[in-house]
Design a protein around this motif. Structure first.
Motif, PDB file in Angstrom:
ATOM      1  N   HIS A 102      19.020  58.365  24.326  1.00 18.07           N
ATOM      2  CA  HIS A 102      18.447  57.488  23.996  1.00 18.07           C
ATOM      3  C   HIS A 102      18.536  56.071  24.281  1.00 18.07           C
ATOM      4  O   HIS A 102      19.415  55.342  25.284  1.00 18.07           O
ATOM      5  N   SER A 103      17.363  55.800  25.186  1.00 16.61           N
ATOM      6  CA  SER A 103      17.044  54.602  25.665  1.00 16.61           C
ATOM      7  C   SER A 103      16.404  53.428  24.657  1.00 16.61           C
ATOM      8  O   SER A 103      14.757  53.962  24.555  1.00 16.61           O
ATOM      9  N   LEU A 104      17.648  52.978  24.636  1.00 17.11           N
ATOM     10  CA  LEU A 104      16.664  51.765  23.109  1.00 17.11           C
ATOM     11  C   LEU A 104      17.085  50.092  23.954  1.00 17.11           C
ATOM     12  O   LEU A 104      18.292  49.905  24.490  1.00 17.11           O
ATOM     13  N   LEU A 105      15.717  49.572  23.589  1.00 22.73           N
ATOM     14  CA  LEU A 105      15.178  48.505  24.205  1.00 22.73           C
ATOM     15  C   LEU A 105      15.831  47.554  23.268  1.00 22.73           C
ATOM     16  O   LEU A 105      14.840  46.996  22.140  1.00 22.73           O
ATOM     17  N   HIS A 106      16.657  46.428  23.715  1.00 19.91           N
ATOM     18  CA  HIS A 106      17.055  45.118  22.209  1.00 19.91           C
ATOM     19  C   HIS A 106      16.300  44.334  23.386  1.00 19.91           C
ATOM     20  O   HIS A 106      16.920  43.093  23.391  1.00 19.91           O
ATOM     21  N   ILE A 107      15.231  43.614  22.215  1.00 22.43           N
ATOM     22  CA  ILE A 107      14.890  41.965  22.215  1.00 22.43           C
ATOM     23  C   ILE A 107      15.653  41.618  21.131  1.00 22.43           C
ATOM     24  O   ILE A 107      15.082  41.516  19.893  1.00 22.43           O
ATOM     25  N   THR A 108      15.948  40.345  21.967  1.00 24.04           N
ATOM     26  CA  THR A 108      16.047  39.061  20.305  1.00 24.04           C
ATOM     27  C   THR A 108      15.408  38.112  20.864  1.00 24.04           C
ATOM     28  O   THR A 108      14.499  37.487  21.587  1.00 24.04           O
ATOM     29  N   ASN A 109      15.793  37.838  19.428  1.00 20.42           N
ATOM     30  CA  ASN A 109      14.467  36.077  19.123  1.00 20.42           C
ATOM     31  C   ASN A 109      13.004  36.127  20.102  1.00 20.42           C
ATOM     32  O   ASN A 109      12.358  35.295  20.857  1.00 20.42           O
ATOM     33  N   VAL A 110      12.608  37.159  18.815  1.00 26.27           N
ATOM     34  CA  VAL A 110      10.930  37.747  19.247  1.00 26.27           C
ATOM     35  C   VAL A 110      10.508  36.359  19.348  1.00 26.27           C
ATOM     36  O   VAL A 110      10.006  35.937  18.636  1.00 26.27           O
ATOM     37  N   LYS A 111       9.656  36.652  20.623  1.00 29.08           N
ATOM     38  CA  LYS A 111       8.169  35.529  20.399  1.00 29.08           C
ATOM     39  C   LYS A 111       6.856  36.021  20.324  1.00 29.08           C
ATOM     40  O   LYS A 111       6.356  37.804  20.290  1.00 29.08           O
ATOM     41  N   LEU A 112       5.738  35.166  19.955  1.00 28.95           N
ATOM     42  CA  LEU A 112       4.708  36.072  20.314  1.00 28.95           C
ATOM     43  C   LEU A 112       4.071  36.706  20.785  1.00 28.95           C
ATOM     44  O   LEU A 112       3.003  37.357  21.280  1.00 28.95           O
ATOM     45  N   THR A 113       4.315  35.937  22.266  1.00 28.98           N
ATOM     46  CA  THR A 113       4.007  36.944  23.690  1.00 28.98           C
ATOM     47  C   THR A 113       4.484  38.109  24.380  1.00 28.98           C
ATOM     48  O   THR A 113       4.453  38.816  25.197  1.00 28.98           O
TER      49      THR A 113
END
Length: 309
Positions: A102-113
């Motif tokens: 599994h290649s799981l991408l974790h993005i925190t504090n998501v922004k509109l951009t």
């Protein structure tokens, strides 16, 4: 010729292995709220214990002009030299999930951009990639409602941030289906959110409730804030003063009533004791009169008897 055959067969086997290596998405579409976290993922085949030194993983965000590198793992080693500054410190792959394929991408504090199309690329016993889309929503969850008085009028202000641009309407309890005219303005923040402020000015009345409604048409979502009557008790000096006077006078009245009741009880008890005392004195006097009368009667009888003799 026979010596060349094993090499040809090996090449065919390698080609088949490469052709069998495919990357699949866990789900093609993701949605996240502004300011929250999101985990997007793709999977790849692992037929034996993972050889991390043979694995390369790359996540990119597709743009019309130039793709942005979100995260890269090269031969088992993290490589952030080309990572876009917008994702620095916010994007990473969950390493413990790699051994599961599994290649799981974790993005925190998501922004509109962050919204857009992402590419998951995996190079391990073959290479393949898949596209994943991310949609970012920013509902108007928190509405700040404030009020003040000015020249006898009530000034109500509603403020909130979200995306896309919302329509603001004002209502009161007497006409819940009629929108009241208000002055509404907005501006864009650095995060791409709409900062909306709506001001309503009405004649002050403690008998009416007001509410402002933010309608996010794209999300088909309505959020409202209400101004109940009790808020005036905190902001209107005249009403606050009146309530303070009542709270001050009421205990005094209760104390006076208690003292008056106690005084009446004391007077009643004194009058009762006085009545009982008078009754007792009357009984003693009557007994003395009766005793004297009996004594006089006995004396008279004795006198009569003596004369008769």
């Amino acid at each position: 010729m026979f010596r060349v055959l094993p090499i040809v067969l090996l090449e065919i086997q390698l080609h088949l292995i490469t052709a069998l290596f495919t990357v699949e998405v866990l789900q093609p579409h993701y949605s996240a709220n502004h300011g929250s976290d999101v985990i997007m993922g793709c999977c790849f085949p692992v037929h034996s214990p993972l050889d991390l030194t043979s694995l390369s993983v790359s996540w990119q965000r597709k743009l019309s002009e130039l793709d942005k590198e979100v995260y890269k793992l090269n031969k088992g080693q993290e490589d952030l030299t080309q990572q876009d500054s917008a994702y620095r410190g916010r994007a990473a792959v969950l390493h413990e999930e790699l051994k599961k394929g599994h290649s799981l991408l974790h993005i925190t504090n998501v922004k509109l951009t962050d919204a857009g199309t992402y590419v998951c690329v995996v190079d391990y016993e073959g290479a393949d990639y898949k596209y994943i889309t991310l949609e970012v929503e920013a509902p108007y969850k928190r509405i700040n409602l404030q009020e003040r008085t000015e020249e006898g009028d009530l000034i109500l202000t509603c403020h909130s941030e979200g995306y896309p641009l919302a329509e603001v309407s004002w209502y009161n309890e007497r006409n819940p289906n009629v929108s009241m005219p208000a002055n509404t303005t907005h501006e864009l923040t650095n995060d791409g959110l709409f900062n909306i402020m709506s001001i309503l000015r009405v004649k002050q009345s403690i008998h009416e409730n007001y509410s402002c409604v933010f309608w996010n048409k794209k999300l088909n979502e309505k959020t409202s804030a209400h101004r109940p009557e009790v808020l005036l008790d905190k902001t209107d000096p005249s009403i606050t003063g009146g309530k303070s006077s009542i709270l001050f006078i009421l205990p005094i009245c209760l104390l006076a009533l208690f003292l008056l009741t106690a005084l009446v009880v004391v007077k009643v008890q004194k009058r009762k004791r006085f009545t009982n005392l008078c009754t007792q004195k009357g009984k003693r006097k009557k007994w003395r009169d009766l005793s004297k009368r009996d004594l006089d009667l006995q004396t008279k009888n004795l006198s009569v008897v003596a004369v008769t003799d």
